[in-house]
Scaffold this active site. Sequence first.
Site, PDB file in Angstrom:
ATOM      1  N   LYS A 178       0.994   6.708  -5.947  1.00 35.17           N
ATOM      2  CA  LYS A 178       1.099   7.691  -4.875  1.00 35.17           C
ATOM      3  C   LYS A 178       2.095   8.797  -5.260  1.00 35.17           C
ATOM      4  CE  LYS A 178      -1.651   4.596  -3.118  1.00 35.17           C
ATOM      5  NZ  LYS A 178      -1.202   3.477  -2.315  1.00 35.17           N
TER       6      LYS A 178
ATOM      7  N   TYR B 152       0.837  -2.465   4.942  1.00 38.18           N
ATOM      8  CA  TYR B 152      -0.279  -2.009   4.100  1.00 38.18           C
ATOM      9  C   TYR B 152      -1.322  -3.140   4.018  1.00 38.18           C
ATOM     10  CZ  TYR B 152      -2.779  -0.641  -0.119  1.00 38.18           C
ATOM     11  OH  TYR B 152      -3.751  -0.312  -1.026  1.00 38.18           O
TER      12      TYR B 152
ATOM     13  N   ASP C 213       8.872  -1.659   0.996  1.00 36.01           N
ATOM     14  CA  ASP C 213       7.831  -0.879   0.309  1.00 36.01           C
ATOM     15  C   ASP C 213       8.148   0.585   0.592  1.00 36.01           C
ATOM     16  OD1 ASP C 213       5.526   0.555  -0.354  1.00 36.01           O
ATOM     17  OD2 ASP C 213       4.185  -1.098   0.166  1.00 36.01           O
TER      18      ASP C 213
ATOM     19  N   ARG D 210       3.545  -6.520 -24.346  1.00 33.93           N
ATOM     20  CA  ARG D 210       3.565  -7.078 -22.982  1.00 33.93           C
ATOM     21  C   ARG D 210       5.011  -7.335 -22.566  1.00 33.93           C
ATOM     22  NH1 ARG D 210       3.586 -12.110 -22.745  1.00 33.93           N
ATOM     23  NH2 ARG D 210       1.801 -12.545 -24.085  1.00 33.93           N
TER      24      ARG D 210
END
Length: 384
Positions: A204, A107, A179, A54
């Site tokens: 994306k 978004y 973004d 992690r």
Amino acid sequence: MTGTPRPSGFSTRAIHAGQDPDPATGAVVPPLHLTTTYKQDGVGGLRGGYEYSRSANPTRTALQEALAALEEGATGLAFASGLAAEDTLLRTVCEPGSHVVLAGDAYGGTFRLLSKVAARWGVEHTPVDLYDLGAVRAAVRDTTRVLWCETPTNPLLNIADIAGLAEVAHAAGALLVVDNTFASPYLQRPLTLGADVVVHSTTKYLGGHSDVVGGALVVADRDLGEQLAFHQNAMGAVNGPFDAWLVLRGIKTLGVRMDRHNANAARVVDFLSSRPEVSAVLYPGLPDHPGHEVAARQMSGFGGMVSFRLAGGEEAALRFCERTELFTLAESLGGVESLVEHPHRMTHASAAGSPLEVPADLVRLSVGIEDAEDLIADLERALG
Ligand SMILES: *Cc1c(COP(=O)(O)O)cnc(C)c1O
């Protein structure tokens, strides 16, 4: 970073940054390190600085270094999804009473995170028209910590002036967050225009093959990078090693894919603009797009996303979406395959009745990298 100097060209960085051959075996591709923990040579004796996956994992480190190199930032961090990256960022830089200014057409997931999650923890937000710098200045308060920008926006493909927004943000003592999911770092590098933080849904264009969900943050300032890295570990929304490996593989071809996305989108825009059934084409590459000049200045290409409106209204838009064969009816974007969707009923359905509502006659295309002739034949059939 490893000892090799960072190569300068974009695609060279995409293929080599963070991705030196494995010192143990010579493997040319960074190995997929499926391990949670690392043997210590004596208590606290870490071999490569790795302790628990992690906190850090070598495959994720390779991706993070590549992301930082592509966005020309100091620190890159990879997360489980775009929204996990956004959540970690907001909880690092905001506290109860902090205020965020964001685009009215941000978004939907970002808007939901602010309005339904962050708001409960006392973080306030104001949606504004980011294309109007005066309106942005007027929305800023003493408590504004973040100006959150997306450009181009989804699905209306509006353009915001990154350098102009950076000035407004910095004058107010706030961070400019961009973004950069729609453009990808190949077409636009916000940190070089004055932004403080770049956010990605690597799901994306960076992943590019519609086979992995992930997110990223890249920052210019090393101290902010350290605070974010602390929260990445403390909150734990990390990118798994296999997901990191897939995104890293996708990134290698980002440049050639984006060139083809740009070229195919330009062909699709030409075709749609010539058709009487289409009442408007929304694409920043069009000279009459209101953001064209700014886009031409801050982007090196106009991208693979194209939206258009149908003269026949919602019914025509729905019929179109159901008649394409090559353009697959699906949400998401940025993969090699072309997709079509109806934002009003699909990706932006939750915005109905709000200021974020999108027109019902609107169709959004994610133009893929198939042969342009086949894509146009498909669009022609669906319009006919
Ligand atoms: C998809 C998307 C996100 C959210 O990313 P996930 O990986 O789905 O969490 C954020 N911003 C934009 C512009 C997106 O398209």
